[in-house]
Write an enzyme that holds these catalytic residues in place. Structure first.
Site, PDB file in Angstrom:
ATOM      1  N   SER A 171       0.778  -1.240   0.000  1.00 12.02           N
ATOM      2  CA  SER A 171       0.000   0.000   0.000  1.00 12.02           C
ATOM      3  C   SER A 171       0.809   1.290   0.000  1.00 12.02           C
ATOM      4  CB  SER A 171      -0.935   0.002   1.218  1.00 12.02           C
ATOM      5  OG  SER A 171      -0.200  -0.257   2.397  1.00 12.02           O
ATOM      6  N   TYR A 214      22.106   1.725  11.712  1.00  5.49           N
ATOM      7  CA  TYR A 214      21.390   0.888  10.756  1.00  5.49           C
ATOM      8  C   TYR A 214      22.032  -0.492  10.576  1.00  5.49           C
ATOM      9  CZ  TYR A 214      17.936  -0.453   7.452  1.00  5.49           C
ATOM     10  OH  TYR A 214      16.904  -1.135   6.875  1.00  5.49           O
TER      11      TYR A 214
HETATM   12  P1  NAD Z   1       6.427   1.468   4.135  1.00  4.15           P
HETATM   13  O1  NAD Z   1       6.177   1.827   5.551  1.00  4.15           O
HETATM   14  O2  NAD Z   1       6.182   2.495   3.101  1.00  4.15           O
HETATM   15  O3  NAD Z   1       5.561   0.174   3.734  1.00  4.15           O
HETATM   16  C1  NAD Z   1       5.248  -0.833   4.636  1.00  4.15           C
HETATM   17  C2  NAD Z   1       4.110  -1.694   4.115  1.00  4.15           C
HETATM   18  O4  NAD Z   1       3.904  -2.774   5.035  1.00  4.15           O
HETATM   19  C3  NAD Z   1       2.757  -0.981   3.993  1.00  4.15           C
HETATM   20  O5  NAD Z   1       2.090  -1.474   2.850  1.00  4.15           O
HETATM   21  C4  NAD Z   1       2.025  -1.422   5.250  1.00  4.15           C
HETATM   22  O6  NAD Z   1       0.611  -1.398   5.140  1.00  4.15           O
HETATM   23  C5  NAD Z   1       2.528  -2.834   5.361  1.00  4.15           C
HETATM   24  N1  NAD Z   1       2.413  -3.419   6.714  1.00  4.15           N
HETATM   25  C6  NAD Z   1       3.026  -3.035   7.853  1.00  4.15           C
HETATM   26  N2  NAD Z   1       2.674  -3.864   8.866  1.00  4.15           N
HETATM   27  C7  NAD Z   1       1.823  -4.774   8.344  1.00  4.15           C
HETATM   28  C8  NAD Z   1       1.132  -5.901   8.861  1.00  4.15           C
HETATM   29  N3  NAD Z   1       1.227  -6.276  10.147  1.00  4.15           N
HETATM   30  N4  NAD Z   1       0.333  -6.599   8.026  1.00  4.15           N
HETATM   31  C9  NAD Z   1       0.190  -6.254   6.727  1.00  4.15           C
HETATM   32  N5  NAD Z   1       0.846  -5.213   6.172  1.00  4.15           N
HETATM   33  C10 NAD Z   1       1.650  -4.496   6.974  1.00  4.15           C
HETATM   34  O7  NAD Z   1       7.918   0.939   4.111  1.00  4.15           O
HETATM   35  P2  NAD Z   1       9.050   0.830   2.982  1.00  4.15           P
HETATM   36  O8  NAD Z   1      10.087   1.848   3.307  1.00  4.15           O
HETATM   37  O9  NAD Z   1       8.482   0.724   1.621  1.00  4.15           O
HETATM   38  O10 NAD Z   1       9.689  -0.571   3.408  1.00  4.15           O
HETATM   39  C11 NAD Z   1       9.478  -1.778   2.707  1.00  4.15           C
HETATM   40  C12 NAD Z   1      10.753  -2.600   2.771  1.00  4.15           C
HETATM   41  O11 NAD Z   1      11.791  -1.893   2.093  1.00  4.15           O
HETATM   42  C13 NAD Z   1      11.275  -2.827   4.203  1.00  4.15           C
HETATM   43  O12 NAD Z   1      11.831  -4.122   4.290  1.00  4.15           O
HETATM   44  C14 NAD Z   1      12.377  -1.791   4.317  1.00  4.15           C
HETATM   45  O13 NAD Z   1      13.351  -2.125   5.279  1.00  4.15           O
HETATM   46  C15 NAD Z   1      12.940  -1.849   2.924  1.00  4.15           C
HETATM   47  N6  NAD Z   1      13.809  -0.700   2.526  1.00  4.15           N
HETATM   48  C16 NAD Z   1      13.431   0.589   2.774  1.00  4.15           C
HETATM   49  C17 NAD Z   1      14.287   1.623   2.416  1.00  4.15           C
HETATM   50  C18 NAD Z   1      13.922   3.071   2.653  1.00  4.15           C
HETATM   51  O14 NAD Z   1      14.806   3.931   2.600  1.00  4.15           O
HETATM   52  N7  NAD Z   1      12.676   3.379   2.881  1.00  4.15           N
HETATM   53  C19 NAD Z   1      15.502   1.352   1.772  1.00  4.15           C
HETATM   54  C20 NAD Z   1      15.832   0.019   1.501  1.00  4.15           C
HETATM   55  C21 NAD Z   1      14.970  -1.003   1.892  1.00  4.15           C
END
Ligand code: NAD
Ligand code: NA
Length: 397
Positions: free
Chosen positions: A50, A236
């Site tokens: 989402s 981190y």
């Molecule tokens: P985000 O917060 O935008 O997205 C998280 C998603 O997980 C959302 O769709 C949310 O609804 C869902 N979610 C959370 N808890 C939930 C649950 N209990 N049940 C169902 N859905 C649930 O986060 P993001 O930054 O897109 O992170 C996604 C991945 O990417 C993570 O593993 C993060 O570590 C990784 N990541 C992020 C970055 C960054 O800079 N943002 C960089 C590299 C990797």
């Protein structure tokens, strides 16, 4: 109702439905502008679909490869006088656009860590798609209730071993201060963080999907990780969250074993640091991102979530060579980690203060991205107009 941003620290309490729709439409336009992904996915499950990287993955699969998508997430619909969450409105807009384009799209709202939501998802796949050929795992959560034991784990964002002091910024005010963070006191802080953000739940998903017979031959699955620069290592990569990422990355081997007889393959993709709801919660990181944005924009190599995910699909996951690093990971953080980029960020890092931050960093870009996450600060949207907080996700009605 008229919806304006209301923030508390790194959290925005309100979201704007039409603004979130604008955000989704822009991402769709970007993916379309890049053309079709050769031999891309056709039936896709996105867990964490989402917001952030998961939403961008869903959009890349649907509009870059005509894929049918099922999205799982944890979001809140609006009620009269109270807006829902951004991920809810993003999904409403995504489904509307997918349907217009003749693409299948359905969503499941609930706790992805639970057995119940896994079961519901499998039933939906069986009923509508038969099997999926790609599973994207993109959850980011501060807590997880273990489905087998009922134990509730909370993750922490702390260094391990040594006290960590470095610069950080309040991105609303631009005030740069030193933050000092105590290391974890107990091993349980590390274990709990691994339980929430490590690889176990990804493995549980793949085990259940496989046992139900809903994984197609040649299935791929990908989860997302982060490494970043040395200056954020203590908080981190070498901190509690880094231990969880090590665990997630180690799960690739386990999942590859599980997928062997399906000719399947699993990957971790190391993505770029970007403004998302999750990353804004990590100390020090927003200041790093502000400086990184400045350097990468000047060099013309800046990417957001959608550019990252479109490139991941087109040039790594569905290319003839996924270009794995020595640890077997996909690296779409390649541009962030370029030596010239990191050298310039390190130089700016040493210089940055409250007085010069607006000129030597892209704090303005950080802020805009933050507000955009919640549907705010889009041109062409009149935020003084009535907005429909009751906007529904078609498939969840
Ligand atoms: P985000 O917060 O935008 O997205 C998280 C998603 O997980 C959302 O769709 C949310 O609804 C869902 N979610 C959370 N808890 C939930 C649950 N209990 N049940 C169902 N859905 C649930 O986060 P993001 O930054 O897109 O992170 C996604 C991945 O990417 C993570 O593993 C993060 O570590 C990784 N990541 C992020 C970055 C960054 O800079 N943002 C960089 C590299 C990797
Ligand atoms: Na996501």
């Amino acid at each position: 109702m008229i919806i304006q941003p209301r923030t508390r620290g790194f959290i925005c309490l309100t979201s704007h439905p039409e603004g979130c729709a604008e955000n989704v439409k822009k991402q769709i336009e970007y993916v379309k502008s890049k053309g079709q992904i050769n031999n891309g996915p056709k039936k896709v499950l996105v867990i964490g679909a989402s917001t952030g990287f998961g939403l961008a993955s869903r959009i890349s699969a649907a509009f870059g490869s005509d894929a049918a998508t099922i999205g799982v997430f944890f979001e809140k619909p609006g009620t009269a006088g109270r807006p829902g969450t951004a991920g809810w409105y993003n999904t409403a807009a995504f489904e509307t656009e997918a349907t217009k384009a003749g693409l299948y799209a359905k969503s499941i709202n609930g706790d992805a860590f639970s057995d119940e939501i896994k079961k519901q998802t499998i039933e939906l796949i069986k009923q509508d798609l038969g099997q999926v050929d790609l599973v994207v795992y993109s959850l980011a959560s501060p807590r997880r209730t273990h489905p087998k034991t009922g134990v509730a784990y909370a993750s922490v964002l702390k260094p391990i071993g040594e006290h960590f002091t470095n610069k950080t910024v309040d991105f609303h005010t631009g005030v740069v201060t030193n933050i000092s963070i105590d290391p974890v006191k107990e091993q349980s802080d590390i274990d709990n963080t691994i339980a929430v953000m490590g690889g176990e739940d990804w493995k549980f998903w793949i085990e259940d999907l496989k046992a139900a017979g809903v994984l197609a031959d040649g299935v791929k699955t990908v989860a997302y990780s982060y490494i970043g620069p040395e200056l954020t290592y203590p908080i981190y990569r070498n901190g509690t969250i880094g231990m969880a990422k090590n665990d997630l990355e180690a799960t690739v081997a386990t999942i590859n074993d599980l997928l062997k007889d399906k000719n399947g393959v699993s990957y971790v993709s190391v993505n770029k640091a970007l403004v998302t709801q999750s990353s804004s919660a990590i100390p020090v990181v927003p200041l790093y991102i502000s400086l990184l944005y400045k350097v990468m924009k000047e060099k013309g190599i800046h990417e957001g979530c959608i550019e990252q995910m479109q490139r991941l699909f087109a040039e790594r996951l569905y290319a003839t060579d996924a270009q794995l690093d020595s640890e077997g990971r996909i690296r779409v953080d390649d541009l962030e980690m370029r030596e010239d980029v990191q050298a310039e960020v390190a130089k700016l890092w040493a210089e940055v203060t409250t007085e010069n931050i607006e000129s030597i960093s892209d704090l303005a870009g950080y802020r805009k991205d933050f507000f955009n996450l919640f549907g705010f600060e889009f041109e062409g949207i009149d935020y003084n107009q009535e907005s429909d907080e009751l906007t529904q996700v078609e498939s969840i009605k």
